[in-house]
Design a protein around this motif. Sequence first.
Motif, short mmCIF file in Angstrom:
data_model
loop_
_atom_site.label_atom_id
_atom_site.label_comp_id
_atom_site.label_asym_id
_atom_site.label_seq_id
_atom_site.Cartn_x
_atom_site.Cartn_y
_atom_site.Cartn_z
N UNK A 401 0.79 -1.22 0.00
CA UNK A 401 0.00 0.00 0.00
C UNK A 401 0.82 1.27 0.00
N UNK A 402 2.06 1.24 0.55
CA UNK A 402 2.90 2.42 0.57
C UNK A 402 3.33 2.88 -0.79
N UNK A 403 3.14 2.04 -1.80
CA UNK A 403 3.55 2.40 -3.16
C UNK A 403 2.72 3.53 -3.73
N UNK A 404 1.63 3.92 -3.08
CA UNK A 404 0.80 5.01 -3.61
C UNK A 404 1.50 6.36 -3.55
N UNK A 405 2.46 6.53 -2.67
CA UNK A 405 3.17 7.80 -2.54
C UNK A 405 4.34 7.86 -3.52
N UNK A 406 4.26 8.77 -4.49
CA UNK A 406 5.35 8.93 -5.46
C UNK A 406 6.63 9.37 -4.76
N UNK A 407 6.50 10.23 -3.75
CA UNK A 407 7.67 10.69 -3.03
C UNK A 407 8.35 9.55 -2.30
N UNK A 408 7.55 8.73 -1.63
CA UNK A 408 8.13 7.59 -0.90
C UNK A 408 8.81 6.62 -1.87
N UNK A 409 8.21 6.40 -3.02
CA UNK A 409 8.84 5.55 -4.02
C UNK A 409 10.25 6.05 -4.34
N UNK A 410 10.36 7.36 -4.59
CA UNK A 410 11.65 7.92 -4.97
C UNK A 410 12.66 7.86 -3.83
N UNK A 411 12.19 8.10 -2.61
CA UNK A 411 13.09 8.01 -1.46
C UNK A 411 13.64 6.60 -1.31
N UNK A 412 12.79 5.60 -1.51
CA UNK A 412 13.24 4.20 -1.44
C UNK A 412 14.35 3.95 -2.47
N UNK A 413 14.15 4.43 -3.70
CA UNK A 413 15.16 4.27 -4.74
C UNK A 413 16.45 4.98 -4.36
N UNK A 414 16.34 6.22 -3.86
CA UNK A 414 17.52 7.00 -3.53
C UNK A 414 18.32 6.37 -2.39
N UNK A 415 17.64 5.91 -1.34
CA UNK A 415 18.32 5.36 -0.17
C UNK A 415 18.96 4.01 -0.47
N UNK A 416 18.26 3.16 -1.20
CA UNK A 416 18.77 1.80 -1.48
C UNK A 416 19.71 1.75 -2.67
N UNK A 417 19.61 2.74 -3.56
CA UNK A 417 20.40 2.70 -4.79
C UNK A 417 19.87 1.73 -5.81
N UNK A 418 18.66 1.19 -5.61
CA UNK A 418 18.07 0.21 -6.52
C UNK A 418 17.23 0.89 -7.59
N UNK A 419 17.17 0.26 -8.74
CA UNK A 419 16.16 0.63 -9.74
C UNK A 419 14.85 -0.01 -9.30
N UNK A 420 13.83 0.82 -9.07
CA UNK A 420 12.56 0.35 -8.54
C UNK A 420 11.55 0.25 -9.68
N UNK A 421 10.97 -0.93 -9.85
CA UNK A 421 9.92 -1.15 -10.85
C UNK A 421 8.60 -1.34 -10.13
N UNK A 422 7.57 -0.66 -10.65
CA UNK A 422 6.25 -0.74 -10.03
C UNK A 422 5.31 -1.57 -10.89
#
Length: 498
Positions: A401-422
């Motif tokens: 459910x947290x995937x609804x936040x575009x900002x949170x998505x980007x923070x996850x990518x920035x902190x982990x260094x992963x390419x995030x696919x939705x």
Amino acid sequence: MPEALLLGIDLGAGSLKATAIDASGRVHATASAPVETLTPHPGFSEQAPEGWWHALVASVGALLREGVRPDSIAAISVTAGAHTHVLEDAEGRVLRPAIMWNDQRSGAQVAALREAAGPRILELSGNRVSATWTLPQLVWVRENEPALFARIRRIRPAKDWLRRRLDGSDATDLTDAWGLMLADAGSGGWSAELCALAGLDPAALPPIVASHTTTGRVTATAAAETGLAAGTPVVCGTSDTNAETFCGGMTRPGMGALKLATAATVSTLTAQPAFSEDVIHYPHLVPGHCYAILGTNSCASAHRWLRDSLFASLGFDGMDEAARGVPAGSDGLVFHPYLNGERSPYWDPDLRAAYVGLGFAHGPGHFVRALYEGVAYSLRDCLDVLEARGMGFATARLVGGGTRSLLWQQIIADVTGLVIELPRQADASFGAALLAGIGVGAFADTEAAAAVVSVEAIREPNRANRRGHEEGVAIYRAAKDALTPVNHRIVAATRGAT
């Protein structure tokens, strides 16, 4: 004849969701109903199973009112969080509220089990004993509610209790069997030795079947209560994370999945699990594979707590908007999401949440962004453990459910260094619907079911934010270490007061 549909039902920590899809993966309707969590004492987390059934009846009823015809449903399957279990007496009556996977009451029992048989439990079950698992929770019940414990004649994982209300079946799948920490990971059956540690007769445990097994059909009683058609096939089901990672596309080794739900998890698929003290393993829906998983106890639950405590007038969308104006690193404000203890990598039920570094310059948006970053830092803790074990990955599917936040998505990518696919659809009820389809042959196998999964967006890490977040991770960890003895003292004092 109406188009054949597949119904997936997922019992989450805060709600039960039902989703009807067709064999192309198109969602025809969804509905959900709330589920109440009881916290009678600090660290306790319980739910009334009858409340799950009421939520199922409400959700299915809403689907039918949306136009889903009962005779169009070709099969049903159910998922729920692992470890949550129902205790029944000889007449099938529920003995007490179900102890949840995030319950932290069994810390003393965990310590005693680790002292007496920690390596043996790991060898047999494939996992390190912690307060998350059913084995120490059962020991807690035995020691604190002995008269009730003596009446236990059946233990059912949550999804199996719900499914039994639909089709009268008595079964569980291997993933939920491992989740009880009472199964032998080598033989695939129940372990008499682990059951003995719990003081339990193995006869109290249900038969173990494949997740895609058709266990029965909707009974006349269940049909009358839900509006479903009597005789509709019901498929065993599995744990929520197993279903989510599968329908999110984690179907080959080297692919990862990050889950932002009540808890947050990091998972990856492996054909050869290496059991260890610091990585959890479960059987996966992909045949012959397990998924390695680590998690933090509080994610969407922490987000909801912050909304309810400080931002009820803004709501989630308003919180997200407030956080957008705050720079990476939240101007030095750090949040530890340990509202109910912590799992990986600390395995400490007595950690507690904290905002650290608060100053006059911090406003409402800082609290929100720091929470987003704190959960991301906790996921980074988990990811670093996998990488140290040679189980890291560069690309991950984001589910929950947290995937609804575009900002949170980007923070996850920035902190982990992963390419995030939705993925286009990646919640457990959708995965349960795919599993229902496998069970009745709408999909030839798991590979055919996985073929309906698609990606709708990609988030690349913002390298400009990387340095700030590296410092944020270091401060986060240093503050956690410094506060650990203080947290333990607080918890001890709280327990003494109750």
